[in-house]
Design a protein around this motif. Sequence first.
Motif, PDB file in Angstrom:
ATOM      1  N   ARG A  70      35.671  19.101  78.744  1.00 21.55           N
ATOM      2  CA  ARG A  70      36.529  20.278  78.952  1.00 21.55           C
ATOM      3  C   ARG A  70      37.947  19.833  78.663  1.00 21.55           C
ATOM      4  NH1 ARG A  70      36.077  22.162  84.825  1.00 21.55           N
ATOM      5  NH2 ARG A  70      37.664  23.608  84.117  1.00 21.55           N
ATOM      6  N   ALA A  71      38.648  20.598  77.821  1.00 24.33           N
ATOM      7  CA  ALA A  71      39.995  20.180  77.416  1.00 24.33           C
ATOM      8  C   ALA A  71      40.853  21.395  77.119  1.00 24.33           C
ATOM      9  CB  ALA A  71      39.903  19.286  76.180  1.00 24.33           C
ATOM     10  N   ILE A  72      42.145  21.133  76.972  1.00 21.36           N
ATOM     11  CA  ILE A  72      43.084  22.139  76.469  1.00 21.36           C
ATOM     12  C   ILE A  72      43.832  21.499  75.308  1.00 21.36           C
ATOM     13  CG2 ILE A  72      43.390  23.443  78.606  1.00 21.36           C
ATOM     14  CD1 ILE A  72      46.019  21.896  79.035  1.00 21.36           C
ATOM     15  N   LEU A  73      44.290  22.328  74.370  1.00 19.44           N
ATOM     16  CA  LEU A  73      45.073  21.831  73.247  1.00 19.44           C
ATOM     17  C   LEU A  73      46.471  21.497  73.755  1.00 19.44           C
ATOM     18  CD1 LEU A  73      45.147  21.348  70.158  1.00 19.44           C
ATOM     19  CD2 LEU A  73      46.099  23.645  69.978  1.00 19.44           C
ATOM     20  N   SER A  82      53.203  22.489  53.226  1.00 23.17           N
ATOM     21  CA  SER A  82      51.998  23.295  53.017  1.00 23.17           C
ATOM     22  C   SER A  82      51.525  23.986  54.294  1.00 23.17           C
ATOM     23  CB  SER A  82      50.875  22.427  52.466  1.00 23.17           C
ATOM     24  OG  SER A  82      50.499  21.442  53.419  1.00 23.17           O
ATOM     25  N   ASP A  83      52.049  23.602  55.445  1.00 19.26           N
ATOM     26  CA  ASP A  83      51.724  24.208  56.735  1.00 19.26           C
ATOM     27  C   ASP A  83      50.243  24.060  57.101  1.00 19.26           C
ATOM     28  OD1 ASP A  83      52.893  25.343  58.974  1.00 19.26           O
ATOM     29  OD2 ASP A  83      52.219  27.355  58.451  1.00 19.26           O
ATOM     30  N   THR A  84      49.589  23.009  56.601  1.00 26.77           N
ATOM     31  CA  THR A  84      48.210  22.739  56.990  1.00 26.77           C
ATOM     32  C   THR A  84      48.218  21.877  58.250  1.00 26.77           C
ATOM     33  OG1 THR A  84      48.138  20.798  55.565  1.00 26.77           O
ATOM     34  CG2 THR A  84      47.306  22.872  54.647  1.00 26.77           C
ATOM     35  N   LEU A  85      47.165  21.999  59.032  1.00 25.40           N
ATOM     36  CA  LEU A  85      47.052  21.249  60.278  1.00 25.40           C
ATOM     37  C   LEU A  85      46.795  19.780  59.961  1.00 25.40           C
ATOM     38  CD1 LEU A  85      46.913  21.343  63.390  1.00 25.40           C
ATOM     39  CD2 LEU A  85      44.465  21.771  63.157  1.00 25.40           C
ATOM     40  N   LEU A  86      47.649  18.898  60.489  1.00 21.33           N
ATOM     41  CA  LEU A  86      47.527  17.467  60.233  1.00 21.33           C
ATOM     42  C   LEU A  86      46.834  16.717  61.363  1.00 21.33           C
ATOM     43  CD1 LEU A  86      51.052  16.589  58.782  1.00 21.33           C
ATOM     44  CD2 LEU A  86      48.919  16.936  57.538  1.00 21.33           C
ATOM     45  N   HIS A  87      47.109  17.127  62.604  1.00 24.84           N
ATOM     46  CA  HIS A  87      46.605  16.369  63.753  1.00 24.84           C
ATOM     47  C   HIS A  87      46.585  17.268  64.985  1.00 24.84           C
ATOM     48  CE1 HIS A  87      45.817  12.664  66.009  1.00 24.84           C
ATOM     49  NE2 HIS A  87      46.610  13.163  66.942  1.00 24.84           N
ATOM     50  N   ALA A  88      45.643  17.043  65.877  1.00 20.65           N
ATOM     51  CA  ALA A  88      45.568  17.803  67.128  1.00 20.65           C
ATOM     52  C   ALA A  88      45.328  16.854  68.293  1.00 20.65           C
ATOM     53  CB  ALA A  88      44.451  18.842  67.061  1.00 20.65           C
ATOM     54  N   ASP A  89      46.060  17.072  69.373  1.00 14.92           N
ATOM     55  CA  ASP A  89      45.896  16.300  70.601  1.00 14.92           C
ATOM     56  C   ASP A  89      45.326  17.216  71.674  1.00 14.92           C
ATOM     57  OD1 ASP A  89      46.983  13.982  69.525  1.00 14.92           O
ATOM     58  OD2 ASP A  89      49.008  14.458  70.199  1.00 14.92           O
ATOM     59  N   PHE A  90      44.292  16.744  72.356  1.00 13.19           N
ATOM     60  CA  PHE A  90      43.675  17.488  73.448  1.00 13.19           C
ATOM     61  C   PHE A  90      43.874  16.725  74.747  1.00 13.19           C
ATOM     62  CE2 PHE A  90      41.415  18.928  69.716  1.00 13.19           C
ATOM     63  CZ  PHE A  90      41.310  20.284  69.925  1.00 13.19           C
ATOM     64  N   LEU A  91      43.944  17.461  75.848  1.00 17.38           N
ATOM     65  CA  LEU A  91      44.070  16.867  77.174  1.00 17.38           C
ATOM     66  C   LEU A  91      42.813  17.186  77.967  1.00 17.38           C
ATOM     67  CD1 LEU A  91      45.902  15.413  79.262  1.00 17.38           C
ATOM     68  CD2 LEU A  91      46.665  17.670  79.976  1.00 17.38           C
ATOM     69  N   LEU A  92      42.188  16.150  78.508  1.00 14.56           N
ATOM     70  CA  LEU A  92      40.972  16.311  79.297  1.00 14.56           C
ATOM     71  C   LEU A  92      41.295  17.057  80.586  1.00 14.56           C
ATOM     72  CD1 LEU A  92      37.948  15.466  79.374  1.00 14.56           C
ATOM     73  CD2 LEU A  92      38.678  13.539  80.774  1.00 14.56           C
ATOM     74  N   VAL A  93      40.463  18.022  80.929  1.00 14.52           N
ATOM     75  CA  VAL A  93      40.681  18.849  82.110  1.00 14.52           C
ATOM     76  C   VAL A  93      39.658  18.478  83.174  1.00 14.52           C
ATOM     77  CG1 VAL A  93      40.590  21.199  82.989  1.00 14.52           C
ATOM     78  CG2 VAL A  93      41.612  20.747  80.778  1.00 14.52           C
ATOM     79  N   THR A  94      40.152  18.221  84.379  1.00 16.61           N
ATOM     80  CA  THR A  94      39.271  18.007  85.524  1.00 16.61           C
ATOM     81  C   THR A  94      39.677  18.980  86.622  1.00 16.61           C
ATOM     82  OG1 THR A  94      40.725  16.319  86.463  1.00 16.61           O
ATOM     83  CG2 THR A  94      38.973  15.546  85.000  1.00 16.61           C
ATOM     84  N   ASP A  95      38.781  19.200  87.573  1.00 13.02           N
ATOM     85  CA  ASP A  95      39.075  20.130  88.659  1.00 13.02           C
ATOM     86  C   ASP A  95      40.136  19.584  89.604  1.00 13.02           C
ATOM     87  OD1 ASP A  95      37.236  21.965  87.707  1.00 13.02           O
ATOM     88  OD2 ASP A  95      35.589  21.058  88.824  1.00 13.02           O
ATOM     89  N   LYS A  96      40.263  18.260  89.686  1.00 12.86           N
ATOM     90  CA  LYS A  96      41.197  17.648  90.631  1.00 12.86           C
ATOM     91  C   LYS A  96      42.628  17.617  90.112  1.00 12.86           C
ATOM     92  CE  LYS A  96      37.438  14.602  91.745  1.00 12.86           C
ATOM     93  NZ  LYS A  96      36.855  13.404  91.246  1.00 12.86           N
ATOM     94  N   LYS A  97      42.792  17.444  88.806  1.00 16.03           N
ATOM     95  CA  LYS A  97      44.113  17.211  88.241  1.00 16.03           C
ATOM     96  C   LYS A  97      44.723  18.520  87.730  1.00 16.03           C
ATOM     97  CE  LYS A  97      44.323  14.887  84.421  1.00 16.03           C
ATOM     98  NZ  LYS A  97      44.273  13.828  83.415  1.00 16.03           N
ATOM     99  N   PRO A  98      45.950  18.869  88.169  1.00 17.00           N
ATOM    100  CA  PRO A  98      46.590  20.085  87.635  1.00 17.00           C
ATOM    101  C   PRO A  98      47.045  19.870  86.195  1.00 17.00           C
ATOM    102  CG  PRO A  98      48.067  18.955  89.145  1.00 17.00           C
ATOM    103  CD  PRO A  98      46.754  18.217  89.194  1.00 17.00           C
ATOM    104  N   VAL A  99      47.121  20.976  85.453  1.00 21.85           N
ATOM    105  CA  VAL A  99      47.544  20.921  84.052  1.00 21.85           C
ATOM    106  C   VAL A  99      48.844  21.693  83.886  1.00 21.85           C
ATOM    107  CG1 VAL A  99      45.230  20.642  83.126  1.00 21.85           C
ATOM    108  CG2 VAL A  99      46.154  22.921  83.426  1.00 21.85           C
ATOM    109  N   LYS A 100      49.604  21.302  82.878  1.00 20.96           N
ATOM    110  CA  LYS A 100      50.819  22.027  82.502  1.00 20.96           C
ATOM    111  C   LYS A 100      50.512  22.737  81.193  1.00 20.96           C
ATOM    112  CE  LYS A 100      53.836  18.516  84.445  1.00 20.96           C
ATOM    113  NZ  LYS A 100      54.840  17.491  84.154  1.00 20.96           N
ATOM    114  N   ILE A 101      50.764  24.054  81.159  1.00 16.71           N
ATOM    115  CA  ILE A 101      50.422  24.833  79.979  1.00 16.71           C
ATOM    116  C   ILE A 101      51.376  26.015  79.854  1.00 16.71           C
ATOM    117  CG2 ILE A 101      48.717  26.276  81.148  1.00 16.71           C
ATOM    118  CD1 ILE A 101      46.980  25.948  78.595  1.00 16.71           C
TER     119      ILE A 101
END
Length: 187
Positions: A70-73, A82-101
């Motif tokens: 489970r992750a968020i971009l 060219s505006d093509t996608l070069l790289h993507a980073d995902f952050l692993l989501v757990t129930d214990k850890k809050p996320v910033k989005i």
Amino acid sequence: MKKIEIVGYQRANLGRTESQAIRAEGNVPCVLYGGEEQVHFYAPAILFRDLLYTPNIYEVALNIEGDEYRAILQESQFHPVSDTLLHADFLLVTDKKPVKIAVPVRLIGTAPGVQKGGKLVTRVRKLRVKGAIENIPDFIDVDVSGLDLGKSVRVGQIPLQNLEMLEQASNPVASIEIPRALRGTVK
């Protein structure tokens, strides 16, 4: 929060030339952070269309050769020409850890200032919040039904439950601009 699935494949070699070869095949090199160790993988670029080119936020179900995450971009990098996608980073989501989005803002209601001839201006399209993944809404609703000419709704006036706002409380989210024709008459 809406969900989307991305199927990926483990990367055997890391580095610039390997990344360029992956991109030449129509794939995007990616990294999953937040676990005990980073997971390097690649996925077909076509799978990112619904995730990137929309104002919505998604919880991503990553399927990397049978391993499910489970992750968020977290971040995406585009080619400057060219505006093509070069790289993507995902952050692993757990129930214990809050996320910033950053959550999209949705304006609701009809402002009296608009009915008097003013113009409703959205100052912020997304607001950054911090909280548990199950508490993150699809939209942050901002009620503009109390805005008159020259008034604005600020971040501190938006009620949130189980979330922490990461923006300045004094920043305006939406405001009613006074048209030039009415500037001398409005008090």
